[in-house]
Design an enzyme around this catalytic site. Structure first.
Site: not given
Length: 330
Positions: A13, A98
């Site tokens: 990512a 998160k």
């Protein structure tokens, strides 16, 4: 000498490449040891950080690697619970971006797996590791601003030019509240110890995700009751600010969430006609997060953001969605 914790990352990512991989590499007693990706081009920037990086072609292959102690998960939101549970089952400590889940109820199996394995599982809520937030918590709870009466927060950015971004996709758990509401809501809970008592919310949606939301209401806890207001948006100019307002003073954080990126970490304490400013120019909250994670794994030190705290913030997000009225601003 303590053996460093060997970290693996599931997926190449952009956030992992720019922030967490360098943080793991820089942290004391941590080693960036492995990455799971089937794309050599995406692996290259990570290998540039650590030339000895082991590349696995699949997430399962990395989890099966006995040399890996801990896993960092930066996958799209809807995959967080699945791969957190798989990481624990594979015997790895796990730090998941998160929100670790899209509902508070989905955290229950993670808690169960954490307790059964004795491993550390946590959400990467990095701001609570930053000294500006620990200082804010201390000042508010010690009465530096008197009786707390109101908290307000803003976190906005504009990604409308990137329609392919996973935050603009409802299928991947997109939306501003999941992405940044966790900060305005969670930081308030961290500083005050309070929980929502009564909330109202309005939001604007595009393509099934919230792109603007305002939450107002009352929160209550050890410091008493206070009013609360927070705005999050993925369609407004960049802005971050958190303010804690008491009857004897005000605390204002001007780069509360992306310290060192959005701006310098700075806390202003307003009392009377005096403004006292504290700054933390050299602190990388991602590095501190990795080091605190390691301290808990190696020494049993209390982790600043346990899953129980995360579950509370997730429950607040659940309430916001339950109460929200969808409106149009056109």
């Amino acid at each position: 000498m303590t053996k460093p914790i060997r970290w693996g990352i599931l997926g190449a990512a952009k956030f992992a490449r720019e922030h967490m991989a360098p943080a793991i590499h820089a942290a004391h007693n941590a080693e960036l040891a492995a990455l799971a990706t089937s794309d050599p081009a995406r692996a290259a920037p990570f290998a540039a950080i650590n030339s000895g990086l082991k590349i696995h072609a699949s997430y399962d292959a990395l989890l099966a690697d006995p040399s890996i102690d801990a896993v960092y998960i930066p996958l799209p939101n809807h995959l967080h619970v699945e791969w957190t549970l798989k990481s624990l089952a594979a015997g790895k400590h796990v730090l998941t971006e998160k929100p670790i889940s899209l509902t508070a109820a989905d955290i229950a199996p993670i808690l169960k797996a954490r307790d059964a394995t004795g491993l550390l599982a946590a959400e990467a809520f990095m701001i609570v590791h930053h000294p500006q937030w620990q200082r804010a918590q201390h000042l508010v709870q010690s009465g530096a601003i008197g009786q707390l009466t109101h908290v307000d927060g803003v976190f906005t950015y504009d990604n409308r030019s990137d329609p392919g971004n996973i935050r603009n996709n409802p299928a991947t758990g997109g939306g501003g509240i999941y992405d940044i509401g966790v900060y305005t809501y969670g930081s308030t809970r961290f500083v005050t110890g309070a929980e929502p008592h009564a909330l109202n919310a309005v939001m604007r949606q595009e393509n099934g995700v919230d792109v603007w939301a305002q939450v107002t209401g009352i929160m209550a806890g050890p410091l008493g009751r206070f009013t609360y207001s927070a705005i999050t948006s993925m369609r407004l100019h960049n802005r971050q600010e958190m303010t804690f307002h008491g009857d004897k003073g005000v605390i204002r954080l001007t780069a509360p969430f992306n310290a060192g990126v959005f701006g310098q970490a700075q806390l202003e304490l307003h009392t009377g006609l005096t403004i006292t400013t504290e700054r933390w120019p050299g602190v990388n909250q991602y590095v501190v997060q990795v080091e605190n994670f390691g301290q808990t794994v190696r020494n049993g030190t209390a982790y600043p953001c346990p899953l129980e705290f995360t579950q509370g913030t997730s429950a607040m997000i659940d309430q916001v969605f339950e109460q929200a009225k969808v409106i149009s601003l056109s």
